[in-house]
Enzyme design. Structure first.
Site, mmCIF file in Angstrom:
data_model
loop_
_atom_site.group_PDB
_atom_site.id
_atom_site.type_symbol
_atom_site.label_atom_id
_atom_site.label_comp_id
_atom_site.label_asym_id
_atom_site.label_seq_id
_atom_site.Cartn_x
_atom_site.Cartn_y
_atom_site.Cartn_z
ATOM 1 N N SER A 109 -16.422 -23.741 -41.737
ATOM 2 C CA SER A 109 -17.273 -24.893 -42.009
ATOM 3 C C SER A 109 -17.967 -25.332 -40.709
ATOM 4 O O SER A 109 -18.611 -24.522 -40.062
ATOM 5 C CB SER A 109 -16.436 -26.019 -42.627
ATOM 6 O OG SER A 109 -17.248 -27.007 -43.195
ATOM 7 N N ARG A 167 -15.884 -40.038 -47.973
ATOM 8 C CA ARG A 167 -14.932 -38.935 -48.123
ATOM 9 C C ARG A 167 -14.937 -38.396 -49.550
ATOM 10 O O ARG A 167 -14.868 -37.174 -49.754
ATOM 11 C CB ARG A 167 -13.532 -39.408 -47.738
ATOM 12 C CG ARG A 167 -12.438 -38.383 -47.944
ATOM 13 C CD ARG A 167 -12.636 -37.157 -47.081
ATOM 14 N NE ARG A 167 -11.465 -36.287 -47.114
ATOM 15 C CZ ARG A 167 -11.386 -35.113 -46.513
ATOM 16 N NH1 ARG A 167 -12.424 -34.656 -45.824
ATOM 17 N NH2 ARG A 167 -10.282 -34.390 -46.578
ATOM 18 N N ASP A 221 -18.161 -20.857 -53.034
ATOM 19 C CA ASP A 221 -18.596 -21.928 -52.122
ATOM 20 C C ASP A 221 -20.066 -22.253 -52.384
ATOM 21 O O ASP A 221 -20.940 -21.424 -52.168
ATOM 22 C CB ASP A 221 -18.407 -21.458 -50.681
ATOM 23 C CG ASP A 221 -18.658 -22.549 -49.646
ATOM 24 O OD1 ASP A 221 -19.145 -23.634 -50.024
ATOM 25 O OD2 ASP A 221 -18.371 -22.309 -48.461
ATOM 26 N N HIS A 265 -15.440 -24.248 -51.332
ATOM 27 C CA HIS A 265 -15.523 -24.254 -49.866
ATOM 28 C C HIS A 265 -14.149 -24.334 -49.208
ATOM 29 O O HIS A 265 -13.905 -23.695 -48.181
ATOM 30 C CB HIS A 265 -16.389 -25.437 -49.425
ATOM 31 C CG HIS A 265 -16.597 -25.517 -47.946
ATOM 32 N ND1 HIS A 265 -17.263 -24.546 -47.234
ATOM 33 C CD2 HIS A 265 -16.214 -26.460 -47.036
ATOM 34 C CE1 HIS A 265 -17.298 -24.879 -45.949
ATOM 35 N NE2 HIS A 265 -16.665 -26.029 -45.802
ATOM 36 N N ASP A 266 -13.236 -25.090 -49.795
ATOM 37 C CA ASP A 266 -11.908 -25.278 -49.209
ATOM 38 C C ASP A 266 -11.055 -24.018 -49.202
ATOM 39 O O ASP A 266 -9.949 -24.028 -48.646
ATOM 40 C CB ASP A 266 -11.159 -26.387 -49.953
ATOM 41 C CG ASP A 266 -11.276 -27.734 -49.249
ATOM 42 O OD1 ASP A 266 -11.873 -27.782 -48.157
ATOM 43 O OD2 ASP A 266 -10.769 -28.731 -49.796
#
Length: 493
Positions: A152, A221, A317, A350-351
């Protein structure tokens, strides 16, 4: 091999002795860099791996702090016997400039006022973060990193390292990242910033002596976390299940599990992160653009990259898409960079770069197992010219603590080699010139030779060192049996 934790660790701090000049023209005094290290730096200082963290990360990448309930954020791949093996490598991770976990940022005290910087903190860039990291690496007296790894925003730092300090990076692994922030990525970051700025407790950034803008930071967040997931993973994790109820509430309270999850993520984030840091770091991400806002092509931007590079993407992602990773690969290929590409198969989005430890370890281990001479050789090795005296050669060996000296011309073209044994022989025979004792028919290695080939050459010729030369015969460095034994055996000493 048994995989273990690095155990209890402590965060260290390095204070820069000079001002840090920033990309935007401002400067910072008394900069502190928080960092952690794991493993042992070998005597050649050739086994260091720098890990770069993402927006919400910190220097605590592995092991445990006293009283912690959770280990470091990448503990699943860092430790003895793990992918980034601390029995073999010396792992470094620092909190980025602008952060709030020990490195200088907007929540730090301004030495000129004695109060928190708040919005007096200057705007920073990814390049500034890397510049601060480089100061730390210099402090650790590491001339070249075995690898720089990050996902990232961490991947952006990896790419910036390759561009800003090409001679210091032997290999690089940017994961789930991009070469420039897209309009959509900037848009999500801006919504997050507006959530913070709109919080009445933000108070133009001056909230440190009052109530913090937790509602705004939590909302930022929540917005960001959505981009880290995939639609498929959200279906798998939550579906349309209700949270602690059998039917809709028919009001604006929390109905769905996914809502409750996002609230939890937002609330817990406010307990460990500073709202102003979120503003500054997300802006640095927005500004990241190796093409300098389109003034140069990506190929041009990457033309000086010398590292061997592994680009990794995640198929699900949608924040930093595989297409963006492939664009990096194509630009590097155009410059004949030694680059390879792998894609993680995952529903996590993405994680996945944090969660898919098995796939990631397999890919990275495969990359590291293809170690080349350039990955471990000593750069800027001591050399001597043919017209030097025996005494000068002996003094240089003592000063540099080496037993082999490549003999070179003025343009660093390889002419021969002289060893400590040759010096001893010269003393016994009362020689005084190098050309009387040096070996001219020298066995050498190329930087792109596999490490196994260099080892075979040393065994075959019963020698302990090989000068590393380019195609023109210019000396680039030196590789020794110590380099190889350290790499293969995981010898830390």
């Amino acid at each position: 091999m048994k995989k273990e934790s690095v155990g209890v660790v402590e965060t260290k701090h390095y204070n820069l002795s000079e001002e840090l000049i920033l990309d935007g023209g401002d400067s910072l005094k008394d900069v502190t860099i928080a960092y952690e290290t794991y493993g042992t730096l070998n005597k050649q200082k050739s086994n260091a791996i720098l890990v770069c963290h993402a927006l919400s990360g910190n220097a605590h990448v592995a092991g445990w702090h006293e009283g912690d309930r959770k280990p470091g954020w990448w503990d699943n791949i860092i430790g003895p016997g793990k992918c980034l093996d601390t029995d073999r490598y010396f792992i470094i991770c620092s909190n980025v400039l602008g952060g709030c976990q020990g490195s200088t940022g907007p929540s730090s005290l301004n030495p000129e006022t004695g109060k928190q910087y708040a919005l007096e903190f200057p705007i920073i860039t990814i390049k500034d973060m890397v510049k601060a990291q480089k100061k730390l690496i210099d402090h650790l007296q590491i001339k070249q990193l075995f690898s720089v790894v990050g996902g990232s925003m961490g991947g952006m730092q990896v790419l910036q390292w390759c561009v800003s300090y090409p001679d210091m990076v032997r290999s690089a692994i940017p994961i789930a990242t991009t070469s420039y922030s897209s309009p959509q990525q900037i848009a999500f970051n801006e919504v997050g910033r507006r959530a913070i700025i709109s919080d009445p407790h933000w108070n133009e950034g001056n909230y440190y002596e009052g109530e913090f803008p937790d509602s705004g930071l939590a909302l930022a967040r929540m917005i960001g976390h959505i981009t880290y997931l995939s639609n498929e993973s959200m279906y798998e994790k939550f579906g349309r299940r209700l949270q602690d109820k059998e039917e809709y509430s028919f009001d604006f309270s929390t109905d769905f599990e996914v809502e409750s999850y996002l609230h939890y993520q937002g609330d817990t984030f406010t307990k460990r992160f500073d709202a102003n840091s979120y503003l500054y770091i997300s802006k640095a991400i927005d500004y990241f653009d190796l093409t300098e806002n389109g003034t140069v092509s990506l190929s041009e931007a990457l033309k000086n990259v010398k590292a061997r590079v592994l680009v990794i993407s995640v198929d699900s992602d949608w924040l930093y898409t595989p297409a963006e990773s492939k664009e990096i690969v194509m630009a590097m290929t155009a410059n004949e960079v030694d680059v390879s590409y792998c894609q993680i198969k995952s529903s996590y989005g993405h994680d996945a770069f944090l969660l898919e430890a098995g796939q990631l370890s397999y890919i990275i281990n495969g990359f590291f197992s293809e170690t080349l001479v350039v990955d471990v050789m000593t750069i800027h090795a001591a050399t001597i010219t043919e017209d030097s005296s025996i005494e000068e050669a002996a003094e240089l060996m003592l000063d540099e603590k080496v037993t082999h000296l490549p003999v070179v011309s003025e343009d660093y073209r390889m002419l021969g080699i002289v060893t400590a044994w040759d010096i001893s022989k010269a003393v016994a025979l009362k020689y005084d010139k190098l050309d009387q004792i040096m070996t001219r028919d020298v066995v050498t290695a190329l930087p792109q030779d596999p490490i196994e080939l260099a080892a075979r050459k040393m065994r075959k010729h019963n020698i302990s060192s090989l000068p590393v030369v380019n195609d023109q015969g210019n000396v680039l460095g030196l590789i020794t049996t110590d380099h190889i034994s350290t790499l293969i055996a995981g010898d830390k000493y």
